[in-house]
Design an enzyme around this catalytic site. Structure first.
Site, PDB file in Angstrom:
ATOM      1  CB  SER A   1     -59.176 -12.789  31.653  1.00 46.89           C
ATOM      2  OG  SER A   1     -59.835 -13.933  32.165  1.00 46.89           O
TER       3      SER A   1
ATOM      4  CG  ASP B   1     -60.360 -19.443  34.791  1.00 50.16           C
ATOM      5  OD1 ASP B   1     -60.660 -20.651  34.842  1.00 50.16           O
ATOM      6  OD2 ASP B   1     -61.013 -18.608  34.131  1.00 50.16           O
TER       7      ASP B   1
HETATM    8  P1  ADP Z   1     -60.513 -15.823  28.283  1.00 50.09           P
HETATM    9  O1  ADP Z   1     -61.304 -17.080  28.155  1.00 50.09           O
HETATM   10  O2  ADP Z   1     -59.448 -15.759  27.232  1.00 50.09           O
HETATM   11  O3  ADP Z   1     -60.022 -15.582  29.666  1.00 50.09           O
HETATM   12  P2  ADP Z   1     -62.001 -13.425  28.861  1.00 50.09           P
HETATM   13  O4  ADP Z   1     -63.114 -12.761  28.158  1.00 50.09           O
HETATM   14  O5  ADP Z   1     -62.187 -13.868  30.248  1.00 50.09           O
HETATM   15  O6  ADP Z   1     -61.523 -14.634  27.925  1.00 50.09           O
HETATM   16  O7  ADP Z   1     -60.737 -12.458  28.879  1.00 50.09           O
HETATM   17  C1  ADP Z   1     -60.258 -11.872  27.707  1.00 50.09           C
HETATM   18  C2  ADP Z   1     -59.839 -10.451  27.993  1.00 50.09           C
HETATM   19  O8  ADP Z   1     -58.589 -10.437  28.716  1.00 50.09           O
HETATM   20  C3  ADP Z   1     -59.570  -9.647  26.744  1.00 50.09           C
HETATM   21  O9  ADP Z   1     -60.765  -9.099  26.235  1.00 50.09           O
HETATM   22  C4  ADP Z   1     -58.619  -8.575  27.268  1.00 50.09           C
HETATM   23  O10 ADP Z   1     -59.335  -7.569  27.935  1.00 50.09           O
HETATM   24  C5  ADP Z   1     -57.805  -9.350  28.297  1.00 50.09           C
HETATM   25  N1  ADP Z   1     -56.580  -9.884  27.673  1.00 50.09           N
HETATM   26  C6  ADP Z   1     -56.252 -11.174  27.479  1.00 50.09           C
HETATM   27  N2  ADP Z   1     -55.041 -11.307  26.880  1.00 50.09           N
HETATM   28  C7  ADP Z   1     -54.581 -10.051  26.671  1.00 50.09           C
HETATM   29  C8  ADP Z   1     -53.386  -9.497  26.082  1.00 50.09           C
HETATM   30  N3  ADP Z   1     -52.440 -10.279  25.572  1.00 50.09           N
HETATM   31  N4  ADP Z   1     -53.269  -8.153  26.059  1.00 50.09           N
HETATM   32  C9  ADP Z   1     -54.230  -7.363  26.572  1.00 50.09           C
HETATM   33  N5  ADP Z   1     -55.361  -7.821  27.128  1.00 50.09           N
HETATM   34  C10 ADP Z   1     -55.545  -9.141  27.186  1.00 50.09           C
HETATM   35 MG    MG Z   2     -61.267 -15.342  31.378  1.00 53.97          MG
END
Ligand code: ADP
Ligand code: MG
Length: 381
Positions: A125, A169
């Site tokens: 994210s 992050d």
């Molecule tokens: P993480 O630990 O991976 O940061 P989060 O729940 O904080 O997990 O964030 C994940 C969210 O970020 C996904 O649900 C989506 O909304 C967004 N996201 C991450 N990567 C992508 C991508 N490649 N394309 C679109 N959205 C993404």
């Molecule tokens: Mg995240």
């Protein structure tokens, strides 16, 4: 990924992108759940990254991702948090945050690609937010850099998406550097890149994504933050960072209830562990010395902060049993990934040991890769 994103952009929008930008995911070497206690963190940017191809557009912004089916639109001049749902909020939120800081943000079309698994604790994210922010800032020819940029991306994630994250992050994704970890005092926001090259010591920093998925938006993370805030108030300090190690036992006794006491113990000892690791890295001593400190961090997160799940504990225990010098969960917990520091020669053995342990427990197979400290958010072309 850069070429694929540009090609996909051209296919989707009928013209080539004006540029391609990237921002890395991260693993946190140590310093977990310390960032919202004004404490210390030591993340490193990964070679896994989000790539964004973008070009100016007239009248509205469109966002597409190679990892998501839904396409969203918004107007940069007027978008508000209620207007955009789902993953596109991470993009629209950056436009909103820039605008609310007084910057003029023109509309643009975006195509997102990524090799960071979502919800694996590797901060997809923040990488998405930081890559989009770099793209918007360059397209608008603005001068926003470094920590100011990280703060802006966090505000998009906190106040537009509605995910309560600390600043670690975004700082890692912005300030990452090849061969370095990013040492941050989250109170002063002083950032120092400290050399970290495990390969120079014959070592590997292995990442194992347990595939148990965390959900930060749900209550547990917010609850930990709230408990820490209450504990600081009960102790009459601005933040738990202000409790010195020498006063820990006395402070523990002053807190009502075992839960608050355990949370305090984790935060205070974890801050001390970050400083321990930093002093080993700065001294140029054998990196094996940080192994036990990493493992102690995991025990503290498991027993005192209570944010591990069986997959994280099994991954750490099996890596250690197979000869890793140290291992810990990384990221917010409740699923996600572990890191393990091991002799590069033993890499295969450790991976097999973790895989076998997962199979015995009936868990989904873990996904493993070697972490390489990589550069922060930047323009690729
Ligand atoms: P993480 O630990 O991976 O940061 P989060 O729940 O904080 O997990 O964030 C994940 C969210 O970020 C996904 O649900 C989506 O909304 C967004 N996201 C991450 N990567 C992508 C991508 N490649 N394309 C679109 N959205 C993404
Ligand atoms: Mg995240």
């Amino acid at each position: 990924m850069e070429t694929a994103a540009a090609a996909e952009f051209t296919r989707a929008y009928g013209r080539p992108p004006a540029g391609v930008w990237a921002a890395p995911g991260r693993v946190n070497l140590i310093g977990e759940h310390t960032d919202y206690n004004d404490g210390f963190v030591l993340p490193m940017a990964l070679h896994r990254q989000v790539v964004v191809a973008a070009a100016p557009a007239a009248g509205r912004s469109t966002v597409r991702s190679r990892q998501q089916a839904d396409v969203a639109e918004f107007r940069a001049v007027s978008v508000e948090p209620a207007d955009v749902a789902g993953w596109a909020a991470y993009v629209a939120g950056v436009a909103w945050a820039l605008r609310s800081d007084g910057y003029a943000v023109p509309d643009a079309d975006f195509l997102v690609d990524s090799d960071i698994p979502v919800g694996a604790g590797l901060s997809s994210s923040a990488a998405l937010g930081c890559a989009v922010a770099r793209a918007m800032i360059d397209l608008a020819e603005l001068e926003v850099h470094g920590t100011e940029l990280a703060l802006l991306v966090r505000r998009a994630e906190n106040d537009f998406v509605g995910a309560p994250t600390g600043l670690m992050d975004q700082l890692a994704s912005i300030h990452g550097r090849t061969g370095h970890v990013v040492f941050v005092d989250t109170r002063s926001l002083v950032v120092e890149q400290v050399p970290f090259v495990p390969a120079a010591h014959g070592l590997t920093l292995l990442v194992a994504d347990t595939r148990a998925r965390h959900q930060l938006v749900d209550g547990q993370y917010a609850q930990r933050r709230q408990t820490c805030r209450s504990a600081a108030r009960a102790l009459g300090v601005p933040a738990l960072r202000d409790v010195p190690m020498d006063d820990l036992e006395e402070a523990v006794r002053r807190l009502p209830g075992q839960t608050m006491r355990r949370r305090l113990r984790h935060v205070v000892t974890e801050n001390a562990r970050v400083l321990d690791v930093v002093s080993v890295l700065r001294s140029g001593r054998d990196l094996r010395a940080i192994g036990p400190v990493l493992s102690a961090s995991h025990a503290s997160l498991r027993d005192d902060f209570e944010v591990t799940v069986p997959q994280l504990d099994v991954a750490v225990d099996s890596a250690l049993a197979a000869g890793a010098y140290g291992a810990r969960m990384t990221g917010g917990g409740f699923g996600g990934s572990i890191i393990a520091l091991l002799d590069s020669r033993r890499r295969d053995e450790v991976v097999t040991a973790v895989e076998n342990a997962f199979q015995r427990c009936g868990f989904d197979p873990p996904a493993t890769f070697t972490a390489a400290a990589s550069p922060g958010a930047r323009r690729l072309s």
